[in-house]
Design an enzyme around this catalytic site. Structure first.
Site, short mmCIF file in Angstrom:
data_model
loop_
_atom_site.label_atom_id
_atom_site.label_comp_id
_atom_site.label_asym_id
_atom_site.label_seq_id
_atom_site.Cartn_x
_atom_site.Cartn_y
_atom_site.Cartn_z
N PHE A 139 -0.46 54.22 25.86
CA PHE A 139 0.11 52.97 26.38
C PHE A 139 1.57 52.95 25.93
O PHE A 139 1.87 53.33 24.81
CB PHE A 139 -0.62 51.74 25.82
CG PHE A 139 -2.01 51.58 26.35
CD1 PHE A 139 -2.26 50.88 27.52
CD2 PHE A 139 -3.08 52.16 25.69
CE1 PHE A 139 -3.54 50.74 28.02
CE2 PHE A 139 -4.37 52.04 26.19
CZ PHE A 139 -4.62 51.33 27.36
N GLU A 146 1.90 59.65 18.11
CA GLU A 146 2.83 59.69 19.25
C GLU A 146 4.09 60.48 18.96
O GLU A 146 4.61 61.18 19.82
CB GLU A 146 3.18 58.26 19.71
CG GLU A 146 2.07 57.56 20.48
CD GLU A 146 0.94 57.04 19.58
OE1 GLU A 146 1.16 56.94 18.35
OE2 GLU A 146 -0.15 56.73 20.10
N HIS A 169 0.53 46.76 24.57
CA HIS A 169 0.00 47.65 25.61
C HIS A 169 0.75 47.43 26.93
O HIS A 169 0.92 48.37 27.69
CB HIS A 169 -1.49 47.36 25.87
CG HIS A 169 -2.41 47.94 24.84
ND1 HIS A 169 -2.38 47.55 23.53
CD2 HIS A 169 -3.38 48.87 24.93
CE1 HIS A 169 -3.31 48.22 22.85
NE2 HIS A 169 -3.94 49.04 23.69
N LEU A 223 -3.97 62.07 16.99
CA LEU A 223 -3.53 60.72 17.36
C LEU A 223 -2.20 60.39 16.67
O LEU A 223 -2.20 59.77 15.60
CB LEU A 223 -4.62 59.72 16.95
CG LEU A 223 -4.63 58.39 17.70
CD1 LEU A 223 -5.95 57.68 17.46
CD2 LEU A 223 -3.48 57.49 17.30
N GLU A 262 -3.53 61.93 23.91
CA GLU A 262 -4.74 61.41 23.27
C GLU A 262 -5.82 61.18 24.34
O GLU A 262 -5.56 60.48 25.32
CB GLU A 262 -4.42 60.10 22.55
CG GLU A 262 -3.43 60.30 21.40
CD GLU A 262 -2.62 59.04 21.06
OE1 GLU A 262 -2.91 57.96 21.62
OE2 GLU A 262 -1.69 59.15 20.24
#
Lengths: 325, 360
Positions: A83, A60, A129, A58, A29
Site C-alpha cells: 500500500f 519496504e 493505506h 517484509l 510482499e
C-alpha cells in the site's frame, strides 16, 4: 479484445512484459503464491517461476533498495509496495537513491525500476493505506509518476513504464481496481508517458484531473452539460512529467480551468500545475484557476471519508464559480 | 534456562594473524600469499597513507572538496579489497575511496568525486562499483540486491559493501543483511568499527558487545577481525568470498579499527570526544608499522623501498591533481542532462535557460 477490470489489465501487462523480456522481475510482499493482496500478480509465479516472480521479506526500504542492486545486474525490476502509505519506509531508497543514480553515475547507470502500488480513498482501509502521496515522489527530480484512470490506460501505461529506463512510481487507485470493465487488447500496446489524454472535449471550461478524479470530473461534466456548460476534461495519466502543452492548448480555447485532485490541497500536484498554467496562459484566462482538493488534514480513514474526499458536486461548485466570475 | 548473551564474546572473539609486534600469532590461519603479494599489500598501504596526507593538505589549500580521512583504516579497507576479483561489485561508504582506487578508479576521478564533479562518479568500463554513499547504511540494501542479481545471473562474484559502527544502528543495515540472508545471496557486509560515529562512541551506539554478533539475528555468518591486521582482514574476506560464490550465503565482517584523523575535513574536532591516550593506544596497533616489521623480518622490505613508494605516490598524486584541474567545470546544464534518459519538456525549457546563462 477482452473486457477487463483494471486489476486484470495490470496482471495482463505484467504477464506481457514477463514474456517479452526475461530481465523483468516481479516481487514484493505476498506477490508470489498469494498473488498479491489485490491479486495483481495472480498466477504469475506459477507461469514464470520463483526466480522471476517472488516474495520478499517484509521491509519496504529493502524492497526498494534491492531494486537498485538488481538493476545493476541488467534486470528490469517491477517491485510492489503493498500500500502506498507504506512508502515512507522506503523514501530514502526511492528519492534519496534510485532517483539519483543516473546523476550519481554520471549518466552511466540506468534505474529501469517500476514501483507499483495501490493507493486512493473510498474503500474503507485502515490508516496509511489510502493516502494520495504522489506529491512526495513528483517533488524528486529523476522520478516519473504515472496514475492510470482505467483498465485500458493501466495496461498501456504499465507496459510503457516497465520499458522506461528511468524509475517510475506507478500508482493504482484501489477504487478503480474492480469498479468497471473496459475493452483491453490482449496483445501488447503502449501509451506514452508524459502525455495527457483529452477524455471529453468542451469549450467552456477545462477540468484537469488524474486517477479516480477523472471519473468525478466526467460525471460533473455530464451534469454541467444540462446547465449548458460545456466542459473539457483532461486526464493527465502521468503526473510527472506533466503534459503542459495539452493543458495550455485547452485553456487557450476554454479560457477557464479547474484543477481536480484527490490529494490534500497542500499535497499532490495541483499547486505545481496551476502555477505553471498561470505563467504560460494568464492572458487567456477569464477567471482565476480554482482547485478541488481534499482538506489539509491526515486522510479521513473510515470515518468521514465520503465528505473528506472531493466529489463531483465540489467540482460543479468550483466550475460555476469560474464561469460566473 | 540458557541465556543467549552468556558466551557471546567468546563466540565472536577477535580474529588475528599478525600481532602489534609484527609476529604471526595464528600460523594455521595464515593465507596463501606470495612474497610478491605481501610486498604489493605493503605498497598499497604506504601509498594510501600518503594519499591521505596529501588529500588533507589539498583540502586545506581549498583544492579538494569533501574528504573523509582514511589513516588508521588501511588494513580494513585494503585488506578487504585485496581479497576481491575484478568482477566483484563494491558499494562503498564515503570514507571508502581507497577501495575504489585499488579496484580501478583513476586517482583524478577520485579527486573529482571530492569536488562534486559528476565525472568522478563515472566508473570506467569494467570497474564494478557505485560511487561512495553519503546516507549511512543505504548501500546495505543495495548490496543485497546486487548480490541477488549476481545469483540470478549465475555469476561467480560477490557484492561487498561498507559501513561504520554507527551504520549498524540503521534500519537499512538490518534489512540489507536480512534480505541477503533470506536469498542466500553472495554478499559481504563490512563494518569498519572505528569506535566513533563522528563523536558518539560505540558503547553508546548499542548494547551489543560486538557488532559481528548482529549477523546471528539475520541467520548469516559473522566474524570480528582485528582491523589493524591486514592479514586477518584479507583472510576473513577471502573466506567469506569463497563461501559466498559457493552458494553458502553472506557474511558480516566487523573490523576493529580507528581513524586517526577527524570524521571529515569539514570542521570536525576529535579532541572534543577522544583523548590523546586513546589515540596513542591505537597508534601502537598501526597496520603499516606491524606489517613493516613483519616484512623486514622476512627480508622483503627496506627503508629505500618504502621511500621509493612515497616518492612515487607523491608524483602520481601531483599528476592526478593537475589532470583534475584540467577537467572542465561542472555546469548546471550537465546536471540537467543527467536527470533522465530523455529530457522531459519542462527540463528542456530549463536546459535552454541555463545554456543561455552559461554562454554569457
Amino acid at each position: 479484445m477482452a473486457q477487463m477490470t483494471m486489476i486484470q489489465a495490470i496482471t495482463d501487462a505484467l504477464r506481457v512484459e514477463l514474456k517479452n523480456d526475461e530481465n523483468v522481475l516481479v516481487y514484493g510482499e505476498d506477490v508470489g503464491q498469494n498473488g498479491g493482496v489485490f491479486r495483481a500478480t495472480e498466477g504469475l509465479q506459477d507461469e514464470f517461476g520463483e526466480d522471476r516472480v517472488f516474495d520478499t521479506p517484509l521491509a519496504e526500504s529493502g524492497i526498494a533498495g534491492i531494486s537498485i542492486g538488481l538493476a545493476t545486474q541488467g534486470f528490469r525490476p517491477v517491485p510492489e509496495i503493498q500500500f502506498f502509505g507504506f512508502v515512507y519506509e522506503a523514501m530514502d531508497a526511492i528519492n534519496g537513491q534510485m532517483a539519483r543514480l543516473r546523476y550519481r553515475s554520471g549518466n552511466t547507470v540506468s534505474m529501469p525500476v517500476t514501483i507499483r502500488s495501490p493507493f486512493g480513498g473510498g474503500v474503507h482501509t485502515p490508516e496509511l493505506h489510502a493516502d494520495s502521496l504522489e506529491g512526495l515522489i513528483t517533488q524528486q527530480p529523476g522520478m516519473k509518476v504515472v496514475i492510470p484512470s482505467g483498465p485500458y490506460d493501466a495496461k498501456g501505461l504499465l507496459i510503457q513504464s516497465i520499458r522506461d529506463n528511468d524509475p517510475v512510481v506507478f500508482l493504482e487507485h484501489m477504487k478503480l481496481y474492480r469498479s468497471f470493465r473496459e475493452e483491453v487488447p490482449e496483445d501488447d500496446y503502449t501509451i506514452d508517458l508524459g502525455k495527457a489524454n483529452v477524455v471529453r472535449e468542451g469549450n467552456d471550461v477545462t477540468l484537469v484531473a488524474y486517477g479516480a478524479m477523472v471519473h468525478s470530473a466526467l460525471k460533473a461534466a455530464e451534469d454541467l452539460e444540462k446547465d449548458g456548460i460545456d466542459a473539457e476534461v483532461i486526464d493527465l495519466r502521468t503526473v510527472m512529467p506533466v503534459d503542459f502543452d495539452t493543458i495550455i492548448e485547452s485553456v487557450e480555447k476554454t479560457n477557464r480551468m479547474v484543477m481536480v485532485q484527490e490529494a490534500q490541497r497542500q499535497a499532490g500536484i495541483a499547486s505545481y500545475v496551476v502555477s505553471n498554467v498561470q505563467e504560460r496562459a494568464i492572458l487567456h484566462l477569464e477567471a482565476p484557476i480554482l482547485t478541488v482538493a481534499a482538506p489539509d488534514t491526515v486522510y479521513a480513514f473510515t470515518q468521514a471519508e465520503e465528505v473528506w474526499l472531493p466529489n463531483y458536486n465540489d467540482i460543479i461548485e468550483k466550475v460555476n464559480k469560474v464561469i460566473n466570475f | 534456562m540458557k541465556r543467549s548473551l552468556e558466551n557471546i564474546e567468546e563466540q565472536f572473539e577477535t580474529f588475528q594473524i599478525l600481532n602489534e609486534e609484527g609476529k604471526i600469532v595464528n600460523e594455521d590461519a595464515m593465507p596463501e600469499l606470495s612474497d610478491e603479494d605481501l610486498k604489493e599489500i605493503m605498497y598499497r598501504m604506504v601509498y594510501t597513507r600518503i594519499l591521505d596526507q596529501r588529500s588533507i593538505a589539498l583540502n586545506r589549500q581549498g583544492r579538494l572538496g569533501f574528504y573523509a580521512p582514511t589513516a588508521g583504516q588501511e588494513a580494513s579497507q585494503l585488506g578487504t579489497q585485496f581479497a576481491l576479483e575484478k568482477e566483484d561489485f563494491i558499494l562503498p561508504g564515503y570514507r571508502d575511496v581507497p577501495q575504489l582506487i585499488w579496484h580501478g578508479l583513476p586517482l583524478y576521478q577520485a579527486f573529482l568525486f571530492s569536488r562534486g564533479h559528476y565525472h568522478g562518479n563515472q566508473m570506467p568500463e569494467g570497474v564494478n562499483a557505485f560511487s561512495p554513499q553519503i546516507i549511512i547504511g543505504a548501500q546495505y540494501t543495495q548490496a543485497a540486491g546486487v548480490a541477488l542479481g549476481m545469483k540470478k545471473r549465475d555469476k561467480k562474484a560477490v557484492a561487498i559493501t561498507y559501513t561504520g559502527d554507527g551504520g549498524t544502528s540503521q534500519g537499512d543495515f538490518y534489512e540489507g543483511i536480512n534480505f541477503a540472508g533470506a536469498y542466500q545471496a553472495p554478499a559481504i557486509f563490512v563494518v569498519q568499527n572505528n569506535q566513533f560515529a563522528i563523536s558518539v562512541p560505540v558503547e553508546q551506539q548499542t548494547a551489543a558487545k560486538t557488532l559481528a554478533q548482529k549477523a546471528v539475528a539475520a541467520g548469516i555468518e559473522g566474524i570480528q577481525v582485528d582491523g589493524m591486521d591486514i592479514l586477518a582482514v584479507y583472510a576473513a574476506t577471502k573466506d567469506a568470498r569463497e563461501r559466498a560464490v559457493n552458494g553458502e550465503g553472506p557474511t558480516l565482517i566487523e573490523t576493529l579499527t580507528y581513524r586517526y584523523g577527524p570524521h571529515t575535513m569539514a570542521g570536525d574536532d576529535p579532541t572534543r570526544y577522544r583523548t590523546e591516550d586513546m589515540d596513542s593506544e591505537w597508534e601502537k596497533k598501526d597496520p603499516i608499522v606491524r606489517f613493516r616489521k613483519f616484512l623486514e623480518e622476512k627480508g622483503l622490505w627496506t627503508e629505500e623501498e618504502e621511500n621509493e613508494v612515497i616518492e612515487k605516490a607523491k608524483e602520481e598524486i601531483k599528476a592526478a591533481i593537475k589532470k583534475t584541474d584540467e577537467q572542465p567545470k561542472q555546469k548546471v546544464s550537465d546536471l540537467i542532462s543527467n536527470m533522465y534518459e530523455e529530457l522531459p519538456a519542462h527540463l528542456q525549457e530549463q536546459m535552454e535557460e541555463y545554456k543561455a546563462k552559461e554562454s554569457k
